[in-house]
Design a protein around this motif. Structure first.
Motif, PDB file in Angstrom:
ATOM      1  N   LEU A 166      -0.782   6.359   1.064  1.00  0.00           N
ATOM      2  CA  LEU A 166      -1.300   5.116   0.518  1.00  0.00           C
ATOM      3  C   LEU A 166      -2.621   4.924   1.492  1.00  0.00           C
ATOM      4  CD1 LEU A 166       1.789   4.611   0.506  1.00  0.00           C
ATOM      5  CD2 LEU A 166       1.265   2.416  -0.297  1.00  0.00           C
ATOM      6  N   VAL A 167      -3.543   4.162   0.805  1.00  0.00           N
ATOM      7  CA  VAL A 167      -5.042   4.010   1.629  1.00  0.00           C
ATOM      8  C   VAL A 167      -4.883   2.711   1.440  1.00  0.00           C
ATOM      9  CG1 VAL A 167      -7.246   4.448   1.522  1.00  0.00           C
ATOM     10  CG2 VAL A 167      -5.661   6.077   0.689  1.00  0.00           C
ATOM     11  N   THR A 168      -5.377   2.111   2.606  1.00  0.00           N
ATOM     12  CA  THR A 168      -5.400   0.664   2.750  1.00  0.00           C
ATOM     13  C   THR A 168      -6.911   0.274   2.800  1.00  0.00           C
ATOM     14  OG1 THR A 168      -5.345   0.778   5.123  1.00  0.00           O
ATOM     15  CG2 THR A 168      -3.390   0.514   4.277  1.00  0.00           C
ATOM     16  N   ASN A 169      -7.157  -1.061   2.563  1.00  0.00           N
ATOM     17  CA  ASN A 169      -8.606  -1.742   2.581  1.00  0.00           C
ATOM     18  C   ASN A 169      -8.999  -1.923   4.015  1.00  0.00           C
ATOM     19  OD1 ASN A 169      -8.300  -1.804  -0.165  1.00  0.00           O
ATOM     20  ND2 ASN A 169      -7.958  -3.992  -0.352  1.00  0.00           N
ATOM     21  N   ALA A 170      -8.161  -1.998   5.025  1.00  0.00           N
ATOM     22  CA  ALA A 170      -8.373  -2.401   6.350  1.00  0.00           C
ATOM     23  C   ALA A 170      -7.969  -1.403   7.199  1.00  0.00           C
ATOM     24  CB  ALA A 170      -8.333  -3.734   6.610  1.00  0.00           C
ATOM     25  N   ASP A 171      -8.684  -1.417   8.331  1.00  0.00           N
ATOM     26  CA  ASP A 171      -8.156  -0.553   9.799  1.00  0.00           C
ATOM     27  C   ASP A 171      -6.570  -1.150   9.932  1.00  0.00           C
ATOM     28  OD1 ASP A 171      -7.415   0.183  12.195  1.00  0.00           O
ATOM     29  OD2 ASP A 171      -9.496   0.836  12.647  1.00  0.00           O
ATOM     30  N   ILE A 172      -5.803  -0.063  10.028  1.00  0.00           N
ATOM     31  CA  ILE A 172      -4.330  -0.583  10.577  1.00  0.00           C
ATOM     32  C   ILE A 172      -3.849   0.078  11.850  1.00  0.00           C
ATOM     33  CG2 ILE A 172      -3.681  -0.620   8.032  1.00  0.00           C
ATOM     34  CD1 ILE A 172      -2.288   2.128   8.185  1.00  0.00           C
ATOM     35  N   ASP A 173      -4.901   0.397  12.862  1.00  0.00           N
ATOM     36  CA  ASP A 173      -4.570   0.949  13.894  1.00  0.00           C
ATOM     37  C   ASP A 173      -3.602   0.221  14.933  1.00  0.00           C
ATOM     38  OD1 ASP A 173      -5.914   3.437  13.578  1.00  0.00           O
ATOM     39  OD2 ASP A 173      -7.575   2.829  14.568  1.00  0.00           O
ATOM     40  N   TYR A 174      -3.729  -1.051  14.913  1.00  0.00           N
ATOM     41  CA  TYR A 174      -3.066  -1.981  15.684  1.00  0.00           C
ATOM     42  C   TYR A 174      -1.978  -2.789  14.901  1.00  0.00           C
ATOM     43  CZ  TYR A 174      -6.047  -0.457  19.070  1.00  0.00           C
ATOM     44  OH  TYR A 174      -6.756   0.271  19.869  1.00  0.00           O
ATOM     45  N   CYS A 175      -1.376  -2.455  13.847  1.00  0.00           N
ATOM     46  CA  CYS A 175      -0.513  -3.019  12.962  1.00  0.00           C
ATOM     47  C   CYS A 175       0.928  -2.243  12.872  1.00  0.00           C
ATOM     48  CB  CYS A 175      -1.199  -2.892  11.542  1.00  0.00           C
ATOM     49  SG  CYS A 175      -2.584  -3.788  11.415  1.00  0.00           S
ATOM     50  N   ALA A 176       1.749  -2.985  12.529  1.00  0.00           N
ATOM     51  CA  ALA A 176       3.105  -2.388  12.134  1.00  0.00           C
ATOM     52  C   ALA A 176       3.552  -2.042  10.876  1.00  0.00           C
ATOM     53  CB  ALA A 176       4.400  -3.515  12.528  1.00  0.00           C
ATOM     54  N   LEU A 177       4.055  -1.177  10.527  1.00  0.00           N
ATOM     55  CA  LEU A 177       4.489  -0.443   9.177  1.00  0.00           C
ATOM     56  C   LEU A 177       5.811  -0.538   8.965  1.00  0.00           C
ATOM     57  CD1 LEU A 177       2.049   2.736   9.406  1.00  0.00           C
ATOM     58  CD2 LEU A 177       1.217   0.367   8.760  1.00  0.00           C
ATOM     59  N   LEU A 178       5.909  -1.062   7.891  1.00  0.00           N
ATOM     60  CA  LEU A 178       7.581  -1.553   7.443  1.00  0.00           C
ATOM     61  C   LEU A 178       7.659  -0.729   6.034  1.00  0.00           C
ATOM     62  CD1 LEU A 178       7.466  -5.155   8.600  1.00  0.00           C
ATOM     63  CD2 LEU A 178       8.444  -3.141   9.770  1.00  0.00           C
ATOM     64  N   GLY A 179       8.760  -0.096   6.005  1.00  0.00           N
ATOM     65  CA  GLY A 179       9.266   0.207   4.482  1.00  0.00           C
ATOM     66  C   GLY A 179      10.691   0.058   4.115  1.00  0.00           C
ATOM     67  N   THR A 180      10.769   0.374   2.868  1.00  0.00           N
ATOM     68  CA  THR A 180      12.148   0.255   2.419  1.00  0.00           C
ATOM     69  C   THR A 180      12.119   0.886   1.074  1.00  0.00           C
ATOM     70  OG1 THR A 180      14.065  -1.196   1.970  1.00  0.00           O
ATOM     71  CG2 THR A 180      11.928  -2.223   1.273  1.00  0.00           C
ATOM     72  N   VAL A 181      13.211   1.438   0.935  1.00  0.00           N
ATOM     73  CA  VAL A 181      13.483   2.088  -0.586  1.00  0.00           C
ATOM     74  C   VAL A 181      14.064   1.163  -1.448  1.00  0.00           C
ATOM     75  CG1 VAL A 181      14.966   4.007  -1.868  1.00  0.00           C
ATOM     76  CG2 VAL A 181      14.052   4.340   0.610  1.00  0.00           C
ATOM     77  N   ASN A 182      13.424   0.838  -2.712  1.00  0.00           N
ATOM     78  CA  ASN A 182      14.069  -0.021  -3.895  1.00  0.00           C
ATOM     79  C   ASN A 182      14.974   0.753  -4.503  1.00  0.00           C
ATOM     80  OD1 ASN A 182      12.175  -1.714  -2.750  1.00  0.00           O
ATOM     81  ND2 ASN A 182      10.471  -1.161  -4.283  1.00  0.00           N
ATOM     82  N   LYS A 183      15.592  -0.034  -5.617  1.00  0.00           N
ATOM     83  CA  LYS A 183      16.476   0.674  -6.520  1.00  0.00           C
ATOM     84  C   LYS A 183      15.801   0.551  -7.818  1.00  0.00           C
ATOM     85  CE  LYS A 183      19.300  -2.298  -5.223  1.00  0.00           C
ATOM     86  NZ  LYS A 183      20.252  -3.465  -5.154  1.00  0.00           N
ATOM     87  N   ASN A 184      16.180   1.554  -8.725  1.00  0.00           N
ATOM     88  CA  ASN A 184      15.485   1.456 -10.199  1.00  0.00           C
ATOM     89  C   ASN A 184      16.240   0.373 -10.983  1.00  0.00           C
ATOM     90  OD1 ASN A 184      13.625   3.608  -9.726  1.00  0.00           O
ATOM     91  ND2 ASN A 184      15.312   5.306  -9.643  1.00  0.00           N
TER      92      ASN A 184
END
Length: 135
Positions: free
Chosen positions: A68-86
């Motif tokens: 994924l490519v973001t619009n802004a710099d994410i160097d000092y950010c937290a990244l969170l993810g979860t798997v969804n259900k279909n």
């Protein structure tokens, strides 16, 4: 008070590069009043974006792997993810996993898997997912 000022003056005189301050030693980028979600994406298993904000694109790069490519710099950010259900069924514990990592100042690498599956699906598997960037 005189002792503290004397020690500070001595440190500045001897070290030259050492500075004493009453301000916090933590970096400025961590002293924000409140964290906010600056970007998010909800993505289908085939890499199609269903909903997003603050993202430029999603690239499906192979079985269970996305960038994924973001619009802004994410160097000092937290990244969170979860798997969804279909659908609305409960996938059960251990049935899916997600790895979220930074791959550049504006790039996020996602890897999804189905650990409870047999064979190659246990390593990589196309899964729908959501990711948030919090700064």
């Amino acid at each position: 008070m005189k002792l503290a000022l004397g020690a500070a003056a001595m440190a500045l005189t001897v070290g030259g590069a050492f500075a004493v301050s009453s301000a916090s030693a933590e970096p400025a980028h961590t002293r924000q009043a409140a964290a906010t979600a600056t970007a998010f994406a909800k993505v289908r298993a085939d890499g199609v974006i269903l909903a997003w904000s603050g993202m430029n694109s999603v690239e499906y790069i192979g079985k269970g792997r996305y960038v994924l490519v973001t619009n802004a710099d994410i160097d000092y950010c937290a990244l969170l993810g979860t798997v969804n259900k279909n659908d609305f069924s409960d996938p059960g514990p251990g049935s899916s996993s997600i790895l979220v990592g930074q791959a550049g100042s504006r790039r996020i690498f996602i890897r999804t898997a189905t650990p409870s599956a047999g064979g190659s699906r246990a390593v990589d598997d196309d899964r729908p997912f959501s990711v948030s960037v919090v700064c």
